[in-house]
Design a protein around this motif. Structure first.
Motif, PDB file in Angstrom:
ATOM      1  N   SER A 203       0.861  -1.181   0.000  1.00  8.03           N
ATOM      2  CA  SER A 203       0.000   0.000   0.000  1.00  8.03           C
ATOM      3  C   SER A 203       0.896   1.228   0.000  1.00  8.03           C
ATOM      4  O   SER A 203       1.943   1.247   0.663  1.00  8.03           O
ATOM      5  CB  SER A 203      -0.942   0.023   1.204  1.00  8.03           C
ATOM      6  N   VAL A 204       0.494   2.233  -0.756  1.00  7.99           N
ATOM      7  CA  VAL A 204       1.312   3.428  -0.962  1.00  7.99           C
ATOM      8  C   VAL A 204       0.439   4.665  -0.801  1.00  7.99           C
ATOM      9  O   VAL A 204      -0.711   4.678  -1.255  1.00  7.99           O
ATOM     10  CB  VAL A 204       1.958   3.424  -2.368  1.00  7.99           C
ATOM     11  N   ALA A 205       0.970   5.679  -0.148  1.00  5.23           N
ATOM     12  CA  ALA A 205       0.306   6.976  -0.051  1.00  5.23           C
ATOM     13  C   ALA A 205       1.291   8.041  -0.514  1.00  5.23           C
ATOM     14  O   ALA A 205       2.457   8.041  -0.096  1.00  5.23           O
ATOM     15  CB  ALA A 205      -0.154   7.260   1.371  1.00  5.23           C
ATOM     16  N   ALA A 206       0.844   8.928  -1.383  1.00  3.96           N
ATOM     17  CA  ALA A 206       1.692   9.989  -1.918  1.00  3.96           C
ATOM     18  C   ALA A 206       1.044  11.338  -1.657  1.00  3.96           C
ATOM     19  O   ALA A 206      -0.181  11.474  -1.740  1.00  3.96           O
ATOM     20  CB  ALA A 206       1.916   9.798  -3.418  1.00  3.96           C
ATOM     21  N   HIS A 207       1.887  12.334  -1.348  1.00  2.32           N
ATOM     22  CA  HIS A 207       1.365  13.658  -1.012  1.00  2.32           C
ATOM     23  C   HIS A 207       2.173  14.740  -1.716  1.00  2.32           C
ATOM     24  O   HIS A 207       3.407  14.705  -1.726  1.00  2.32           O
ATOM     25  CB  HIS A 207       1.429  13.897   0.505  1.00  2.32           C
ATOM     26  N   ASP A 208       1.472  15.694  -2.336  1.00  7.20           N
ATOM     27  CA  ASP A 208       2.070  16.926  -2.876  1.00  7.20           C
ATOM     28  C   ASP A 208       3.172  16.647  -3.899  1.00  7.20           C
ATOM     29  O   ASP A 208       4.249  17.244  -3.869  1.00  7.20           O
ATOM     30  CB  ASP A 208       2.628  17.775  -1.726  1.00  7.20           C
ATOM     31  N   ILE A 209       2.887  15.731  -4.835  1.00  8.19           N
ATOM     32  CA  ILE A 209       3.828  15.435  -5.901  1.00  8.19           C
ATOM     33  C   ILE A 209       3.662  16.472  -7.024  1.00  8.19           C
ATOM     34  O   ILE A 209       2.548  16.746  -7.466  1.00  8.19           O
ATOM     35  CB  ILE A 209       3.574  14.024  -6.477  1.00  8.19           C
TER      36      ILE A 209
END
Length: 205
Positions: A63-69
């Motif tokens: 599981s992956v969470a990405a922020h403000d890319i």
């Protein structure tokens, strides 16, 4: 075995290029567990969990969470022209299955953009130039999101929506892991924009 790892740079699929990839791991019997992966990506932050069993029937889950890319930096890293692209993307991604066997993969993804700005495709931009309508020359997106489901060797594009005050594009369909894409899309314009373009943006567009 247990320990920590650090990679200054990495390349995933020749497209995603995280830096400062780090975390901890444990290996017990046939199970590799990486519970706190973190990395920098295109000016934003990514956190992830990865677990794999290497027994007779190997399985993995992540599981992956990405922020403000940064959309512009992400496009540039992937080899696309970032001209006219601004904004940030955040999202979540889950995937399980047997390593290397795409037919077993199951997962979901949700992506959302904020403060997004991009150049539209040429026919729309040319109409914007012709009628001097700034909104068709550069898309200032008030809403932009995508929802995906992964199953049976396919990526189902449940919904992609790009919306400005007067223009909305939505699409759904399927994609495969080899990059083939088959989407049905609709393009909506407001009555005001319809009038400004001499009603060219109608049923025949």
């Amino acid at each position: 075995a247990h320990g920590t790892f650090l990679a200054g740079t990495a390349i995933i699929g020749n497209i995603i290029k995280p830096t400062n990839l780090s975390g901890s791991f444990t290996w017990q019997n046939t199970i590799l567990d990486m519970p706190n992966i973190s990395a920098s990506l295109a000016g934003g932050l990514v956190s992830a969990v990865f677990k794999m069993s290497s027994g007779e029937q190997p399985l993995f889950s992540t599981s992956v969470a990405a922020h403000d890319i940064s959309l512009a930096r992400l496009a540039a890293d992937a080899g696309f022209n970032p001209e006219g692209t601004e904004g940030q993307v955040s999202g979540t991604f889950t995937l399980t299955g047997s390593p290397g066997t795409e037919s077993t993969y199951k997962g979901t993804a949700r992506l959302e953009c904020s403060k997004a700005r991009m150049l539209p495709i040429d026919p729309i931009r040319q109409l914007g130039d012709m009628f001097q309508i700034k909104e068709l020359q550069v898309l200032e997106l008030g809403a932009a999101h995508a929802d995906l489901t992964i199953a049976n060797g396919k990526i189902s594009v449940d919904d992609i929506t790009l919306a400005t005050d007067n223009v909305i594009m939505d699409a759904k369909g399927f994609s495969s892991f080899d990059g083939n894409l088959n989407l049905k899309a609709r393009f909506h314009v407001s009555d005001d924009l319809h009038r400004k373009t001499g009603r060219i943006l109608g049923k025949k567009f």
